[in-house]
Motif scaffolding. Structure first.
Motif, PDB file in Angstrom:
ATOM      1  N   PHE A 191       0.852  -1.182   0.000  1.00 53.84           N
ATOM      2  CA  PHE A 191       0.000   0.000   0.000  1.00 53.84           C
ATOM      3  C   PHE A 191       0.893   1.240   0.000  1.00 53.84           C
ATOM      4  O   PHE A 191       2.102   1.141   0.224  1.00 53.84           O
ATOM      5  CB  PHE A 191      -0.915  -0.023   1.228  1.00 53.84           C
ATOM      6  CG  PHE A 191      -1.868  -1.186   1.230  1.00 53.84           C
ATOM      7  CD1 PHE A 191      -3.102  -1.082   0.604  1.00 53.84           C
ATOM      8  CD2 PHE A 191      -1.533  -2.402   1.828  1.00 53.84           C
ATOM      9  CE1 PHE A 191      -3.990  -2.158   0.586  1.00 53.84           C
ATOM     10  CE2 PHE A 191      -2.404  -3.480   1.816  1.00 53.84           C
ATOM     11  CZ  PHE A 191      -3.640  -3.356   1.197  1.00 53.84           C
ATOM     12  N   GLY A 199       1.417   3.590   2.009  1.00 56.51           N
ATOM     13  CA  GLY A 199       2.193   3.834   3.225  1.00 56.51           C
ATOM     14  C   GLY A 199       3.356   2.873   3.402  1.00 56.51           C
ATOM     15  O   GLY A 199       4.184   3.046   4.297  1.00 56.51           O
ATOM     16  N   ASP A 200       3.400   1.846   2.569  1.00 63.48           N
ATOM     17  CA  ASP A 200       4.458   0.837   2.695  1.00 63.48           C
ATOM     18  C   ASP A 200       5.658   1.152   1.810  1.00 63.48           C
ATOM     19  O   ASP A 200       6.661   0.432   1.842  1.00 63.48           O
ATOM     20  CB  ASP A 200       3.916  -0.549   2.293  1.00 63.48           C
ATOM     21  CG  ASP A 200       2.676  -0.945   3.081  1.00 63.48           C
ATOM     22  OD1 ASP A 200       2.456  -0.358   4.162  1.00 63.48           O
ATOM     23  OD2 ASP A 200       1.928  -1.820   2.621  1.00 63.48           O
ATOM     24  N   ASP A 241       8.847   2.999   0.590  1.00 66.23           N
ATOM     25  CA  ASP A 241       9.942   3.836   1.067  1.00 66.23           C
ATOM     26  C   ASP A 241      10.753   4.312  -0.125  1.00 66.23           C
ATOM     27  O   ASP A 241      11.200   3.503  -0.943  1.00 66.23           O
ATOM     28  CB  ASP A 241      10.880   3.028   1.988  1.00 66.23           C
ATOM     29  CG  ASP A 241      10.347   2.963   3.401  1.00 66.23           C
ATOM     30  OD1 ASP A 241       9.705   3.940   3.831  1.00 66.23           O
ATOM     31  OD2 ASP A 241      10.565   1.930   4.066  1.00 66.23           O
ATOM     32  N   ARG A 280       5.711  12.730   0.830  1.00 70.04           N
ATOM     33  CA  ARG A 280       4.609  11.795   1.048  1.00 70.04           C
ATOM     34  C   ARG A 280       3.602  12.401   2.013  1.00 70.04           C
ATOM     35  O   ARG A 280       3.985  13.017   3.006  1.00 70.04           O
ATOM     36  CB  ARG A 280       5.160  10.507   1.650  1.00 70.04           C
ATOM     37  CG  ARG A 280       4.114   9.543   2.164  1.00 70.04           C
ATOM     38  CD  ARG A 280       4.751   8.297   2.704  1.00 70.04           C
ATOM     39  NE  ARG A 280       5.210   8.472   4.077  1.00 70.04           N
ATOM     40  CZ  ARG A 280       5.572   7.466   4.878  1.00 70.04           C
ATOM     41  NH1 ARG A 280       5.563   6.231   4.412  1.00 70.04           N
ATOM     42  NH2 ARG A 280       5.971   7.694   6.110  1.00 70.04           N
TER      43      ARG A 280
END
Lengths: 273, 771, 155
Positions: B16, B18-19, B21, B258
């Motif tokens: 997702f 938020g995962d 990096d 982000r």
């Protein structure tokens, strides 16, 4: 939605915790299970320069049978009570109350002491503990004191705790085998806070009788002496309950009056029959 | 067939937004308006905030992206991504703060000191329509952004109809609450000379279009990637101001940035769905046969118009289907969309249809009560009959196929067998609702109703690999619908290869043909059709290869079960694919120069969207003293044409039903008279969970659409349409002995008791009069 | 900064952390265990549920610094655990997930229900699930999957 910067302490004795609180001068807060405080920190509606995590203090995590009462350490989780940790004649009520707080994952962390010290007006334990006639034990720089939960709960999110004090335990009187209790919570959905909570407890052997309601709408737990009298006399009707609510709280909306009246009446009838 | 996407989610290996990096990435947090309506006098920023805090002045080169509308007089105001000098709802973004972590970005937000001058607040439809002179926009003469109307001519019916029933029906504002919030991550890729934007979106190509317009870039210069998306429901099918801000600031700062929406942001700034009021009058004969509907619809459009749907989409959609699945000869409707100090109204699962269904279905029950007949029987009399299909409704819509009365009869039969035992002192009631839903809404329809930039063709790329496995690339985005499974099933159906030899790439403008995205229950119809078309093309090519190798005509080669069968020989797809890729010397040099990678396209015949439909029934138990409602039973019988994957269809219906139960019983985003949102956490915003949901029982019929490939109809949204109506009709059935009737959702204890109190007051007043 | 030593998925971890970190952010950002999802950050949706010493807890409202000495199991940490394997199989076969965002928390909760309770009926299962929001499935598949694993347990 992240907690603000803070310092963190995790003392292993009550004395050490009290000392940190005393040092903090009001900017330090006790963290028990954190199930109310941490969400509020995440939302930044609660603030603490320093958190004093009391979860490592062993003496706060014990349940003891002491003469005429059961002593629950402040850090006993709801789940432990739900699973039958506090065995006595009122354990049925304790288990019932515990089982209906939030969700199991919250009950695994959330504590009885934390709930009382947080003093959310819609919380269950303040209502239940007043109904059972429990006392709280408090430790501070000036030593220990013990006071009834009823006196401990002062207002919405306000207790009798001083800045340097910690709630260390709750003493629940042992009841007789004939104890009758009822705890009614009307809520919008499972796990939610009560819109109206009512508890009635009657111990025919000792003559002990309590009728308590709680919710945000009525500003936290309220004992109704008039209803306790009515219950003991065996007369429970809606007009009396409405009068008691108005007498204690002044004017209340029609909806709030109705749901509190019904919960109180159902609780009282359940105890009576 | 079980879902192929499940394995990664079950093991925590989904990816997702938020995962993700990216080295050097910084987090963004926003200063949002604490006031519903205010002038921003000034914003004090810390002295060392340069390069870390940005306001509208820093984005002056970013262009507004207004949605378009062809509705005459429709006043459109696009939200500036960062508020300029005025904020118009609580949660509107005023400044962006950048820091290495979200927590530090929030710390920075707290150091900003905005100074506001408060303005009068328009906190409700009534405020907007009152004549006290308060305006959301100074140069408007009122607070109405759009008005539409339709009149088939009903004066004669009105004059002669023996029965007239009027109801005012309210559906509250709510939030859509995908469990994963919105999110966006952007960085400039030097190698690709491209802005790469990860967005938790249902519509990557649409977002790319909007970002190009805002940032003045060519479409080739932006790549939008939707990774795994944790639920959308329409919330992620619109352009969000955060997408523009993060993209613009990533370019300005040269850093990967982000932003991940948190739940507080979602429940405040994202309280943007539903909120309709219907003033319904039905004219009927004395058996309850409805002759005409006269309706007025008001929607609370919030402060701005979302892109691309505008704030008028709800009113247009609702008024276009308000007569429901019924054969009603007369229809008059007026709609008005008002502007208020609330977040901009946005399309939520089944856009407006839950409101329209609630309005017509509660009115239908009221008609039945007025004529003293059973509501289900009155419905049967009014429904469009199977033999009337295709049926041209008074609204101009063409219902393509189906048997509506049979559907309702089946629901009646099922609910009659369900649990019927309320606890002592509780009242039992059963209610029905039936709808028909325009799925895979077509270009012509949408264009006709005023939004020029909307769905049309759909394409899919099919790339046959050297080993005969197949890669599909589509522009829609699967975020729970299981398209990685269903599209493989469709390819398998056409080509005969095993589904596990097919992979679906989706949600990435850098990989797939253009698509307007996943919404409007369109993917199985449109993308499914395109995948089939692409596979048809591959099949032709494979047969051509086989024909050469078998020394026969392509017309004599048949593709069956993944085998290419000629008159004298058989070969596998893999052998044919391998031949083209690795042994071209076995083929004449003019054969298949354009290879085994194709794009197939689709548009339904006649540009018509198929109508799916369903009948729902609910049984409730009401505590008349507390107003609490328990759902004892829920039944849904739907028809979405051919079901490609029945398990997934069930899942879509069930999920929709529970969201509809949320709308009907629990979910509400109330605002106070100062426009302050009152449900800002899940403590106040109640979502239905397993504990509030009964065993939902389903049945299906399959009436194939005459217009679509495989006869499919869309099914993604429909489940959410009927529950508010079914639940309220059940509650009103239960409340009948008390003479009470509820006309608003969600049916919270407070509203249910309110209806009972009203009935009590009426009874007392009647008693006084009779004295 | 504060020191933290704990066991995560069987691995011993000792590190310095910002004391304001909650357990979910610690797992996600410091240990790259992204399977623990944040859905509300106030303990009400269940997506971040993990096991602490075998018991389900909300990692979003548990301070990481409070976790000294505990054992955490996240969705990445069940390895070949037979009950989790059965749950995963049942979740897939009963269509108990769609977008997958709630799934890690649902699995942790389901694991607790099946292992802690003897033979809960459907109403009890639903009540136990009340703290976990799924916005996609309508819960039927989740309840069925849990029921199936309970039936297998007593078989």
């Amino acid at each position: 939605m992240k907690a603000p910067a803070l310092e963190f302490h995790r003392p292993d004795t009550v004395g050490a915790a009290v000392a940190i609180l005393a040092d903090g001068g009001g900017a330090a807060r006790v963290l028990a299970g954190g199930q109310s405080l941490v969400p509020m920190l995440n939302l930044r509606v609660a603030f603490a320069e320093t958190l004093v995590d009391i979860g490592a203090i062993r003496e706060l995590a014990t349940i003891e049978d002491i003469g005429d009462h059961i002593r629950l350490g402040a850090c006993i989780s709801h789940a432990r009570i739900e699973d039958g940790g506090a065995d006595s004649h009122c354990s049925g009520m304790l288990r019932h109350v515990a089982r209906n707080i939030a969700y199991r994952a919250v009950r695994n962390r959330g504590t009885v002491g934390g709930s009382l010290a947080h003093a959310d007006p819609a919380a269950d334990w303040p209502v239940a503990m007043i109904a059972l006639g429990a006392d709280v034990e408090v430790s501070g720089t000036n030593g220990n004191r013990k006071l009834p939960v009823e006196e401990f709960m002062m207002d919405v999110f306000t207790t009798a705790l001083q800045e340097d004090e910690i709630l260390t335990g709750i003493c629940v009187p042992k009841a007789s085998p004939d104890l009758r209790w009822s705890f009614h919570k009307m809520r919008k959905k499972a796990g939610a806070f009560g819109e109206a909570i009512a508890a009635a407890v009657q111990d025919p052997e000792s003559g002990f009788c309590r009728v308590v309601a709680g919710s945000s709408a009525i500003g936290g737990p309220q004992r109704f002496a008039m209803l306790e009298k009515a219950l003991q006399e065996g007369a429970v009707d809606d007009d009396t309950i409405r009068d008691a609510l108005t007498g204690a709280l002044g004017s209340l909306g029609r909806y709030e009056t109705q749901i509190h009246t019904v919960c109180l009446r159902r609780a009282m009838e359940e105890v009576r029959t | 067939m079980l879902r192929r996407e499940d394995a990664r989610f079950l093991e925590g290996r989904g990816r997702f937004i938020g995962d993700i990096d990216i080295p050097g990435m910084l987090d963004v947090a926003f200063l949002r308006s604490p006031l519903a309506h205010a002038r921003i006098a000034s914003i004090d920023t810390p002295v060392d905030a340069d390069g870390r805090v940005f306001t509208a002045a820093d984005l002056s080169d970013v262009k507004l992206v207004p949605p378009a509308s062809k509705v005459p007089g429709h006043r459109i105001v696009a939200a500036p991504p960062l508020a300029l000098d005025r904020t118009r709802y609580v949660g509107e973004i005023i400044a962006a703060c950048i820091a290495p972590t979200r927590a530090e970005a929030e710390d920075l937000v707290e150091t900003l000191a905005p100074d506001f001058e408060m303005l009068p607040v328009i906190a409700s439809m009534d405020d907007a329509l009152s004549d006290d002179g308060t305006r959301l926009y100074d140069d408007w003469d009122n607070n109405v952004s759009m008005e539409t109307g339709f009149d088939s001519g009903i004066d004669e019916i009105i004059a002669n109809a023996p029965v007239k029933v009027t109801r005012v029906l309210d559906m509250a504002r709510q939030a859509m609450v995908p469990l994963e919030g919105k999110g966006v991550l952007a960085y400039w890729s030097e190698r690709d000379d491209q802005l790469v934007v990860y967005s938790s979106t249902q519509s990557p190509h649409q977002i790319r279009t909007a970002l190009c317009e805002a940032l003045g870039l060519q479409q080739r210069q932006i790549r939008v990637i939707a990774p795994d998306v944790g639920g959308g429901f329409g919330y992620k099918a619109i352009l969000h101001p955060e997408e523009i801000i993060v993209a613009a600031l990533a370019m300005k700062t040269g850093r990967p940035l982000r932003w991940l929406e948190d739940r507080f942001e979602h429940l405040t700034a994202g309280a943007n769905a539903r909120e309709h009021r219907y003033e319904m009058t039905a004219y009927a004969d004395d058996r309850g046969r409805v002759l005409a509907i006269d309706a007025k619809l008001t929607t609370d459009g919030g402060a701005y118009s979302v892109w691309p749907h505008t704030n008028g989409f709800d009113a247009i959609q609702a008024s276009g289907i308000l007569t429901g699945p019924y054969d009603i000869g007369g229809y008059r409707v007026k709609t008005q969309t008002v502007v208020t100090n609330k977040p901009p109204l946005s399309p939520y699962r089944a856009v407006a249809r839950p409101g329209a269904c609630f309005a017509i279905e509660c009115t239908m029950d009221a008609v039945a009560r007025a004529v003293g007949r059973d509501p289900a029987e009155v419905r049967i009399d009014n429904l469009v009959k199977a033999e009337a299909m295709p049926y041209k409704a008074i609204t101009g819509k063409e219902y393509d196929s189906g048997d509506y009365p049979a559907c309702l009869l089946r629901a009646m039969e099922m609910v009659a067998e369900g649990p019927k035992t309320p606890a002592p002192g509780r009242l039992l009631g059963t209610g029905y609702a039936i709808y028909t839903e325009h799925t895979a809404v077509s270009t012509s329809t949408i264009s006709h109703i005023g939004i020029p930039m909307m769905p049309g063709f759909e394409q899919a790329a099919a790339l046959m690999q050297p080993d005969g496995s197949l890669e599909l690339r589509v522009g829609v985005q699967s975020h729970g619908q299981g398209m990685e499974t269903t599209m493989a099933q469709i390819a398998s159906q056409v080509l005969g290869i095993e589904p596990d030899r097919v992979v679906l790439r989706h949600g990435d403008t850098g990989l797939s043909p253009f698509s307007t995205g996943t919404y409007a229950s369109r993917a199985i119809v449109m993308t499914g059709g395109a995948v089939a078309a692409a596979c048809d093309k591959i099949a032709v090519k494979l047969r051509e290869i086989a024909a050469h190798l078998m020394q026969c005509e392509p017309s004599n080669v048949h593709l069956e079960d993944g085998q290419l069968r000629g008159p004298t020989a058989t070969m596998t797809i893999a052998e044919a694919a391998e031949t083209w890729h690795f042994r071209p010397y076995e083929l004449p040099e003019d054969v298949l120069r354009d290879g085994l990678e194709v794009t197939g396209g689709y548009r339904p015949d006649g540009d018509k969207g198929p109508f799916a439909y369903a009948a729902h029934a609910a049984t409730v138990s009401v505590d008349p003293e507390l107003g609490t409602v328990e759902l004892l039973d829920y039944v849904a019988v739907d028809d979405c044409g051919t079901r490609v994957n029945p398990m997934i269809v069930d899942g879509q219906v069930l999920g929709g039903v529970v969201q509809g139960i949320g709308t009907g019983l629990f979910e509400e985003s109330p605002f106070d008279d100062q426009g302050q949102p009152l449900a800002t956490t899940f403590a106040d915003y109640s979502l239905p969970t397993a504990a509030e949901t009964p065993i939902i029982r389903l049945d299906h019929s399959e009436t194939q659409s005459p217009y679509t490939r495989f006869g499919v109809k869309g099914v993604g949204e429909g489940g959410a349409i009927a529950p508010p109506a079914a639940v309220v009709n059940a509650i009103n059935d239960a409340l009948r002995p008390l003479g009470a009737e509820l006309c608003a959702v969600p049916a919270t204890p407070k509203r249910v008791l309110g209806a009972i109190f009203d009935a009590q007051d009426r009874a007392i007043a009647d008693l006084e009069v009779s004295k | 900064m504060t020191t933290l030593s704990l066991t995560v998925n069987g691995r011993q971890v000792s590190t310095e952390i910002d004391p304001r970190l909650n357990l979910a952010d610690f797992l996600r950002e410091r240990l790259s265990l992204k399977g623990t999802h944040l859905g509300c950050e106030h303990g009400a949706c269940g997506a971040c549920t993990v096991l602490m010493d075998g018991m389900p807890i909300r990692s979003c409202i548990t301070m990481a610094a409070s976790c000294d000495g505990v054992e955490i199991t996240t969705v990445e940490g069940y390895d070949q655990d037979p009950l989790m394997s059965r749950l995963r199989k049942a979740f897939r076969e009963e269509h108990a997930l769609q977008c997958g965002y709630c799934t890690p928390g649902m699995l942790a909760t389901a694991y607790d229900i099946v292992s802690r309770l003897d033979r809960p009926d459907e109403d009890e299962i639903r009540a136990e699930l009340a703290g976990c929001v799924c916005r996609c499935t309508g819960y039927r598949g989740i309840v069925r999957a849990i029921k199936r694993c309970i039936a297998e347990k007593s078989a």
